[in-house]
Design a protein around this motif. Structure first.
Motif, PDB file in Angstrom:
ATOM      1  N   THR A 146      -5.802 -12.699  -9.466  1.00  0.00           N
ATOM      2  CA  THR A 146      -4.472 -12.742  -8.848  1.00  0.00           C
ATOM      3  C   THR A 146      -4.421 -11.846  -7.617  1.00  0.00           C
ATOM      4  OG1 THR A 146      -3.443 -13.197 -10.992  1.00  0.00           O
ATOM      5  CG2 THR A 146      -2.015 -12.342  -9.248  1.00  0.00           C
ATOM      6  N   ARG A 147      -4.993 -10.643  -7.711  1.00  0.00           N
ATOM      7  CA  ARG A 147      -5.002  -9.720  -6.567  1.00  0.00           C
ATOM      8  C   ARG A 147      -5.834 -10.280  -5.417  1.00  0.00           C
ATOM      9  NH1 ARG A 147      -6.901  -4.201  -9.128  1.00  0.00           N
ATOM     10  NH2 ARG A 147      -6.588  -3.470  -6.971  1.00  0.00           N
ATOM     11  N   VAL A 148      -6.986 -10.860  -5.746  1.00  0.00           N
ATOM     12  CA  VAL A 148      -7.831 -11.429  -4.697  1.00  0.00           C
ATOM     13  C   VAL A 148      -7.135 -12.617  -4.034  1.00  0.00           C
ATOM     14  CG1 VAL A 148     -10.022 -12.594  -4.257  1.00  0.00           C
ATOM     15  CG2 VAL A 148      -9.958 -10.623  -5.781  1.00  0.00           C
ATOM     16  N   ARG A 149      -6.437 -13.431  -4.835  1.00  0.00           N
ATOM     17  CA  ARG A 149      -5.720 -14.582  -4.272  1.00  0.00           C
ATOM     18  C   ARG A 149      -4.593 -14.122  -3.358  1.00  0.00           C
ATOM     19  NH1 ARG A 149      -4.471 -16.604  -8.750  1.00  0.00           N
ATOM     20  NH2 ARG A 149      -6.458 -17.672  -9.064  1.00  0.00           N
ATOM     21  N   ARG A 150      -3.889 -13.052  -3.765  1.00  0.00           N
ATOM     22  CA  ARG A 150      -2.816 -12.523  -2.919  1.00  0.00           C
ATOM     23  C   ARG A 150      -3.376 -11.972  -1.610  1.00  0.00           C
ATOM     24  NH1 ARG A 150      -0.452  -9.426  -6.554  1.00  0.00           N
ATOM     25  NH2 ARG A 150      -1.696  -7.577  -6.046  1.00  0.00           N
ATOM     26  N   LEU A 151      -4.500 -11.293  -1.694  1.00  0.00           N
ATOM     27  CA  LEU A 151      -5.136 -10.769  -0.483  1.00  0.00           C
ATOM     28  C   LEU A 151      -5.588 -11.902   0.431  1.00  0.00           C
ATOM     29  CD1 LEU A 151      -6.224  -8.315   1.057  1.00  0.00           C
ATOM     30  CD2 LEU A 151      -8.304  -8.455  -0.316  1.00  0.00           C
ATOM     31  N   ALA A 152      -6.097 -12.972  -0.150  1.00  0.00           N
ATOM     32  CA  ALA A 152      -6.525 -14.115   0.667  1.00  0.00           C
ATOM     33  C   ALA A 152      -5.331 -14.758   1.372  1.00  0.00           C
ATOM     34  CB  ALA A 152      -7.240 -15.139  -0.217  1.00  0.00           C
ATOM     35  N   GLY A 153      -4.161 -14.833   0.684  1.00  0.00           N
ATOM     36  CA  GLY A 153      -2.985 -15.404   1.317  1.00  0.00           C
ATOM     37  C   GLY A 153      -2.513 -14.600   2.510  1.00  0.00           C
TER      38      GLY A 153
ATOM     39  N   SER B  28      -3.401 -16.316  11.344  1.00  0.00           N
ATOM     40  CA  SER B  28      -2.571 -17.227  12.137  1.00  0.00           C
ATOM     41  C   SER B  28      -1.695 -16.499  13.146  1.00  0.00           C
ATOM     42  CB  SER B  28      -1.693 -18.063  11.205  1.00  0.00           C
ATOM     43  OG  SER B  28      -0.808 -17.236  10.468  1.00  0.00           O
ATOM     44  N   GLY B  29      -1.767 -15.159  13.183  1.00  0.00           N
ATOM     45  CA  GLY B  29      -1.033 -14.394  14.191  1.00  0.00           C
ATOM     46  C   GLY B  29       0.189 -13.669  13.678  1.00  0.00           C
ATOM     47  N   ASP B  30       0.459 -13.727  12.367  1.00  0.00           N
ATOM     48  CA  ASP B  30       1.618 -13.027  11.800  1.00  0.00           C
ATOM     49  C   ASP B  30       1.135 -11.708  11.200  1.00  0.00           C
ATOM     50  OD1 ASP B  30       3.974 -12.232  10.731  1.00  0.00           O
ATOM     51  OD2 ASP B  30       4.147 -13.852   9.260  1.00  0.00           O
ATOM     52  N   PHE B  31       1.472 -10.595  11.855  1.00  0.00           N
ATOM     53  CA  PHE B  31       1.003  -9.282  11.412  1.00  0.00           C
ATOM     54  C   PHE B  31       2.029  -8.546  10.568  1.00  0.00           C
ATOM     55  CE2 PHE B  31      -1.108 -10.264  15.433  1.00  0.00           C
ATOM     56  CZ  PHE B  31      -2.434 -10.172  15.042  1.00  0.00           C
ATOM     57  N   ARG B  32       3.076  -9.217  10.132  1.00  0.00           N
ATOM     58  CA  ARG B  32       4.096  -8.550   9.332  1.00  0.00           C
ATOM     59  C   ARG B  32       3.747  -8.419   7.852  1.00  0.00           C
ATOM     60  NH1 ARG B  32       8.986 -12.337  10.824  1.00  0.00           N
ATOM     61  NH2 ARG B  32       7.253 -13.802  10.482  1.00  0.00           N
TER      62      ARG B  32
END
Length: 470
Positions: free
Chosen positions: A218-225, A232-236
């Motif tokens: 779950t943590r790795v999947r969240r990090l991948a998201g 894609s350019g969203d640094f927030r």
């Protein structure tokens, strides 16, 4: 094609490791207990091993009996040993499956002392084969049971005069008997429990692997998201840091990297905007210089010629036109200096201010005194100070007609103070701001964006513009 995810692969690794461990244990058991028996690939080897084991048991039993030793034949001792449980002679252990194996105990004269088949080889009778030497031995012969493979192993006891032979263990079996059956049969009790254990390990290991890797995946999947969003350019977005393991270190490092990358991208964007503004100001300055400045210069020359050639009635108007053209040229030069880009990033704040003051002094003929001290400011604050001084100098030249301008920069009791003062004709700041105060408003807004304080003082003896920056 169906593919395992990270969670499935980790669960399968648990199953494979556990199953491999069980199979390795089975292999060790087979190597230790079964392979030595399987090594006896012929009937003679099986008979030799059987006779040797029982002869060793009887020798150990004879060695434990107290002296005096029996007579040379050892018949009494052998007769007592035939009743020892656990040997083929005692009648407790049945013949080996797949064999018609017979075992007898004979004395040194060849007389049978004990027999596993008394109906065939009775006690007190003799054998059909001759006794071997001291080391024992075997062979193939025709006996009362048919063609037989046989082997002798001596039963010995240690005495003060040396090793004494008490008798022999004799084993025989039909020549056509196959030794593979007992070896294969002995594998089943060892292999079946291992196979059952493997069957239980697979579902248990699968469930354990899925449950134990759920949080990690779950943590790795969240990090991948979040990584996809940043790519894609969203640094927030940021990753929630949980725990203190290697993945949490990766999460913290990723957040730090995202912060720095976002700041770098924003800095590059601001730099690009500043460079674009500088380029535009330079383009406007060039166009003004190439067109309007040249026209004003031509107008000034024409007005001078008219003043000299005009009659007295028109000379005053010609002089007014000449003064107007000169004043317009002066304001145009001040405007060009105001629009002139200054390389702040290349030389630093103090050299840029000195260059600016020198340009106004040499091109406009006004004394510009620079009293500058080294101060520590952020890049946005340095840019604001430069533009503030440039705007104040331009306003003084265009509106105050000064003879001397002083530019001061230093630190006083905490904040950094920048001040531009002139000795020209003053004005009413409130009245000017209400009508044409675009330049003053821009200076005030620029200082306010940095959290500073801006003020202006003007009277008949000159004007002072002052800004305090944190």
């Amino acid at each position: 094609m169906w593919r395992f995810g990270l969670r499935g692969r980790m669960a399968m690794s648990y199953v494979l490791v556990t199953a491999t461990a069980v199979l390795l244990v089975e292999a060790v058991i087979v190597a230790l207990y079964v392979l030595p028996q399987a090594g006896a690939t012929d009937l003679a080897s099986v008979l030799r091993d059987q006779a040797g084991r029982d002869a060793k048991v009887l020798s150990l039993d004879a060695a434990r009996r107290p002296p005096p030793l029996p007579d040379a034949s050892g018949r009494d001792l052998l007769q007592k040993a035939t009743s020892r449980p656990g040997t083929l002679l005692s009648g407790v252990r049945p013949p080996e499956p797949g064999f018609a194996m017979l075992e007898m105990l004979v004395d040194t004269e060849g007389v049978i002392v004990g027999s596993s088949a008394p109906e065939i080889y009775g006690v007190g009778t003799g054998l059909d084969v001759p006794l071997p030497g001291r080391e024992g031995g075997g062979g193939t012969a025709r006996t009362r049971t048919g063609t037989t493979v046989w082997h002798f192993s001596p039963v010995t006891v240690k005495t003060p005069v040396g090793l004494q032979i008490l008798g022999y263990v004799y084993v025989q079996a039909p020549a056509e008997a196959a030794p593979a059956a007992p070896v294969v049969g002995s594998l089943a009790p060892l292999l079946v429990p291992g196979l059952v254990a493997v069957g239980l390990v697979v579902p248990v290991g699968l469930v354990f692997g899925l449950l134990s890797t759920r949080r990690l995946t779950t943590r790795v999947r969240r990090l991948a998201g979040v990584t996809t969003a940043v790519a894609s350019g969203d640094f927030r977005p940021r990753v929630a840091v949980t725990g203190s393991d290697e993945v949490s270190t990766l999460e913290r490092s990723f957040n730090l990297m995202t912060d720095r990358l976002g700041a770098a991208v924003e800095g590059a964007r601001l730099t690009a905007r500043a460079e674009a503004r500088q380029a535009e100001r330079g383009r406007i300055a060039r166009e003004l210089h190439d067109s309007i400045s040249q026209d004003l210069f031509s107008l000034s020359l024409l007005a001078g010629g008219m003043r000299r050639a005009a009659p007295d009635a028109l000379r005053e108007q010609a002089e007014a036109m000449e003064r107007t053209a000169a004043r317009a040229m002066r304001e145009m030069q001040a405007l060009l200096l105001e629009l002139r880009p200054v390389a702040l990033e290349d030389v630093g704040l103090l050299p840029a201010l000195e260059e600016l003051c020198h340009a106004y002094e040499t091109r406009l003929g006004v004394e510009v005194r620079a009293e500058l001290a080294e101060v520590a400011l952020s890049p946005p604050a340095e840019h604001a100070v430069l533009r503030l001084v440039q705007e104040a100098l331009g306003n003084a030249i265009k509106h105050a007609e000064p003879t001397r301008i002083t530019v001061r920069l230093g630190r006083h009791d905490g904040p950094v103070t920048v001040e531009v003062s002139d000795d020209g004709q003053g004005f009413d700041p409130s009245g000017v701001a209400a009508k044409h105060g675009m330049g003053l408003a821009l200076m005030r807004e620029r200082v306010a964006e940095l959290g500073g304080r801006w003020e202006i003082h003007s009277d008949g003896s000159g004007t002072t513009v002052r800004a305090s920056l944190p």
